[in-house]
Design a protein around this motif. Sequence first.
Motif, PDB file in Angstrom:
ATOM      1  N   GLN A   1      -6.135   2.180 -10.301  1.00 33.66           N
ATOM      2  CA  GLN A   1      -6.949   2.686  -9.183  1.00 33.66           C
ATOM      3  C   GLN A   1      -6.035   3.356  -8.148  1.00 33.66           C
ATOM      4  O   GLN A   1      -5.938   2.921  -6.996  1.00 33.66           O
TER       5      GLN A   1
ATOM      6  N   SER B   1      -1.836  -0.374  -7.213  1.00 30.62           N
ATOM      7  CA  SER B   1      -3.267  -0.613  -7.411  1.00 30.62           C
ATOM      8  C   SER B   1      -3.658  -0.557  -8.880  1.00 30.62           C
ATOM      9  O   SER B   1      -4.833  -0.384  -9.201  1.00 30.62           O
TER      10      SER B   1
ATOM     11  N   GLN C   1      -7.974  -4.366  -4.059  1.00 29.87           N
ATOM     12  CA  GLN C   1      -8.893  -3.343  -4.561  1.00 29.87           C
ATOM     13  C   GLN C   1      -8.476  -2.755  -5.897  1.00 29.87           C
ATOM     14  O   GLN C   1      -9.228  -1.986  -6.495  1.00 29.87           O
ATOM     15  N   GLY C   2      -7.272  -3.078  -6.335  1.00 25.29           N
ATOM     16  CA  GLY C   2      -6.798  -2.512  -7.588  1.00 25.29           C
ATOM     17  C   GLY C   2      -7.323  -3.276  -8.785  1.00 25.29           C
ATOM     18  O   GLY C   2      -8.199  -4.136  -8.674  1.00 25.29           O
TER      19      GLY C   2
ATOM     20  N   ASP D   1     -11.495  -6.762   4.524  1.00 22.99           N
ATOM     21  CA  ASP D   1     -12.917  -6.440   4.428  1.00 22.99           C
ATOM     22  C   ASP D   1     -13.644  -6.740   5.737  1.00 22.99           C
ATOM     23  O   ASP D   1     -13.033  -7.142   6.747  1.00 22.99           O
TER      24      ASP D   1
ATOM     25  N   SER E   1      -0.320   8.946  -4.542  1.00 25.02           N
ATOM     26  CA  SER E   1      -1.046   7.933  -5.315  1.00 25.02           C
ATOM     27  C   SER E   1      -0.512   6.546  -4.964  1.00 25.02           C
ATOM     28  O   SER E   1       0.694   6.363  -4.798  1.00 25.02           O
ATOM     29  N   TYR E   2      -1.419   5.583  -4.864  1.00 26.14           N
ATOM     30  CA  TYR E   2      -1.013   4.218  -4.549  1.00 26.14           C
ATOM     31  C   TYR E   2      -0.331   3.589  -5.762  1.00 26.14           C
ATOM     32  O   TYR E   2      -0.851   3.605  -6.874  1.00 26.14           O
TER      33      TYR E   2
ATOM     34  N   ASN F   1       0.817  -1.210   0.000  1.00 27.04           N
ATOM     35  CA  ASN F   1       0.000   0.000   0.000  1.00 27.04           C
ATOM     36  C   ASN F   1       0.854   1.265   0.000  1.00 27.04           C
ATOM     37  O   ASN F   1       0.418   2.325   0.469  1.00 27.04           O
TER      38      ASN F   1
ATOM     39  N   ASP G   1      -6.200   5.932  -6.405  1.00 24.09           N
ATOM     40  CA  ASP G   1      -6.781   6.570  -5.221  1.00 24.09           C
ATOM     41  C   ASP G   1      -7.164   5.551  -4.150  1.00 24.09           C
ATOM     42  O   ASP G   1      -7.621   5.933  -3.068  1.00 24.09           O
ATOM     43  N   SER G   2      -6.994   4.266  -4.456  1.00 23.41           N
ATOM     44  CA  SER G   2      -7.407   3.211  -3.528  1.00 23.41           C
ATOM     45  C   SER G   2      -6.214   2.394  -3.057  1.00 23.41           C
ATOM     46  O   SER G   2      -5.296   2.107  -3.830  1.00 23.41           O
ATOM     47  N   GLU G   3      -6.232   2.014  -1.780  1.00 24.53           N
ATOM     48  CA  GLU G   3      -5.217   1.112  -1.273  1.00 24.53           C
ATOM     49  C   GLU G   3      -5.269  -0.193  -2.061  1.00 24.53           C
ATOM     50  O   GLU G   3      -6.346  -0.660  -2.431  1.00 24.53           O
TER      51      GLU G   3
END
Length: 211
Positions: free
Chosen positions: A66, A63, A83-84, A75, A59-60, A52, A68-70
Amino acid sequence: QGFRGSWFDRPVLSEIRSLAVSANNGSYSTADLADIADQMSTLMDTLLSFCNATDSDGSYMFSGSQTDSEAVVVDSNGDYVYQGDDYQLEVSVADGVTVAATDTLGDIFFDSSSSTSGNFFNDMSDLISSLSTTDDASSVLASMEDIIDSTADNLNSAISSIGSRTNELDALNDAHSETLLYSQTLSSEIGDADYSTAAVPAETIMTNIEA
């Protein structure tokens, strides 16, 4: 680039594998296995932080597109999920030359084609739980050694790809530096020229042409 060097500087998977081999020798007590589980848990936290990582813009990096996402999160069920996506963002670094600016982890730690669960983080979580609660996790350890080896092979392939891109960027940077140096030298020579002297041949040429 600095973070990507972390995969080399701290071979976490090698350390995890060494602990798994040690735990599988049959000579450890329940307390010893629990201690190994704690060490593995700490290493997994380190691995998760690597996955991460962000660049200087926040920025990651792993990913895919993506950014903007870890890349990897836990979950609501306690499972690790990626999540990527599998797309790499590319940037132009020279005329007609692009390189990937991001990487993906799907094929490294979340391999759907694997004969096992295909989720390295969940597999490791199960192993750590087993080591923490039993004095015989040999069946789980035997399969995990193969999973760790397979994951390490996937990671090494990704690192090789990153290394190739880094070398390409270094070569381009060297070429740009040489061009800049030439431009600066030429500009300096032009600036230092004695224009009163240089104008004499030009006037002579014009006189000869008019004659």
